[in-house]
Design a protein around this motif. Structure first.
Motif, mmCIF file in Angstrom:
data_model
loop_
_atom_site.group_PDB
_atom_site.id
_atom_site.type_symbol
_atom_site.label_atom_id
_atom_site.label_comp_id
_atom_site.label_asym_id
_atom_site.label_seq_id
_atom_site.Cartn_x
_atom_site.Cartn_y
_atom_site.Cartn_z
ATOM 1 N N TYR A 15 0.675 -1.292 -0.037
ATOM 2 C CA TYR A 15 0.091 0.158 0.002
ATOM 3 C C TYR A 15 0.733 1.330 -0.145
ATOM 4 N N GLN A 16 1.916 1.188 0.750
ATOM 5 C CA GLN A 16 2.644 2.533 0.919
ATOM 6 C C GLN A 16 3.410 2.713 -0.567
ATOM 7 N N ARG A 17 3.770 1.578 -1.126
ATOM 8 C CA ARG A 17 4.465 1.543 -2.317
ATOM 9 C C ARG A 17 3.743 2.282 -3.499
ATOM 10 N N ALA A 18 2.302 1.718 -3.376
ATOM 11 C CA ALA A 18 1.390 2.438 -4.351
ATOM 12 C C ALA A 18 1.157 3.920 -4.120
ATOM 13 N N GLN A 19 1.034 4.259 -2.840
ATOM 14 C CA GLN A 19 1.070 5.675 -2.561
ATOM 15 C C GLN A 19 2.293 6.398 -2.930
ATOM 16 N N ALA A 20 3.328 5.912 -2.775
ATOM 17 C CA ALA A 20 4.663 6.462 -3.297
ATOM 18 C C ALA A 20 4.550 6.605 -4.956
ATOM 19 N N ARG A 21 3.874 5.824 -5.672
ATOM 20 C CA ARG A 21 3.896 5.698 -6.953
ATOM 21 C C ARG A 21 2.986 6.863 -7.606
ATOM 22 N N PHE A 22 1.954 6.902 -6.587
ATOM 23 C CA PHE A 22 0.595 8.089 -6.673
ATOM 24 C C PHE A 22 1.410 9.425 -6.728
ATOM 25 N N TRP A 23 2.072 9.637 -5.913
ATOM 26 C CA TRP A 23 2.781 10.936 -5.488
ATOM 27 C C TRP A 23 3.850 11.371 -6.562
ATOM 28 N N ALA A 68 0.629 16.785 1.386
ATOM 29 C CA ALA A 68 0.840 15.392 1.545
ATOM 30 C C ALA A 68 2.233 15.117 2.268
ATOM 31 N N TYR A 118 1.676 12.184 -9.758
ATOM 32 C CA TYR A 118 1.399 13.403 -9.380
ATOM 33 C C TYR A 118 2.282 14.759 -9.914
#
Length: 219
Positions: free
Chosen positions: A91-99, A138, A102
């Motif tokens: 999940y944290q990896r997915a969030q990192a990729r999202f930002w 963020a 962005y």
């Protein structure tokens, strides 16, 4: 070829190429740097990136990897014995990729408005600060985007920092007044040798930006 058979095709002023340089330094990977003339691209660049024909390109054992965020992920996976750049938690990896995405989707477009508009049109360039404020939100109270540890999102964003002087001068902006926590974060990142030795000189970037504006008839 250099150690590990690693070559980086890049342009000194590219915030995208700087990302790759930071990642390689964090991993302690030796590489051969080749500066590209983007108005007269080398045959090697055209062969290694025939689709987009742009830098950066990482060549590892003769095989090309393109697009800076993909290259950083590749570096993290190949040289995985030292300093992970992405979180291990899915999940944290997915969030990192999202930002990181962005940053590319929003900040780069806003950057171009600052550089290539003038007069009343530059009011539209204030979007740049709005994007930075979202990123500052963020970051929150954390020292880095990944928490206590410098990582993937920090690499994606910090390379824009050496362009801030040009943005502020050409766009009439005061980024530190608008986003003090983000500037404090950037200065924290600059304390890392991998960052300070990879980012271009802000005044040279400004001169480059002025030249671009003249080339495209903005000034």
């Amino acid at each position: 070829m250099a150690s590990h058979g690693v070559v980086l095709l890049n342009s000194w002023v590219s915030m995208f190429g700087m990302r790759v340089m930071i990642a390689l330094k964090e991993k302690g990977v030796e590489y051969e740097y080749r500066e590209e003339n983007l108005t007269d691209k080398s045959q090697l660049l055209l062969e290694m990136n025939p689709i987009h024909k742009k830098i950066p390109v990482l060549i590892h054992n003769g095989k090309p990897v393109c697009e800076s965020l993909i290259i950083v992920q590749y570096i993290d996976e190949v040289w995985n014995e030292k300093y992970p750049l992405l979180p291990s938690d899915p999940y944290q990896r997915a969030q990192a990729r999202f930002w990181a995405d962005y940053v590319d989707q929003k900040l780069y477009g806003a950057l171009r408005k600052v550089l290539f508009t003038k007069g009343e049109e530059q009011e539209e360039a204030k979007e740049f600060v709005d994007v930075l404020k979202v990123l500052e939100g963020a970051l929150g109270e954390m020292p880095y985007f990944g928490g206590e540890k410098f990582g993937y999102v920090d690499i994606a964003l910090v390379t824009f920092y050496c362009w801030f002087y040009a943005y502020e001068t050409l766009g009439g902006l005061n980024i530190e007044a608008e986003c003090p926590k983000l500037i404090a974060w950037a200065k924290r990142c600059m304390e890392r040798e991998s960052v300070s030795k990879s980012l271009a000189d802000p005044h040279k970037v400004y001169d480059f930006a002025v030249g671009l504006r003249k080339k495209f008839g903005v000034d």
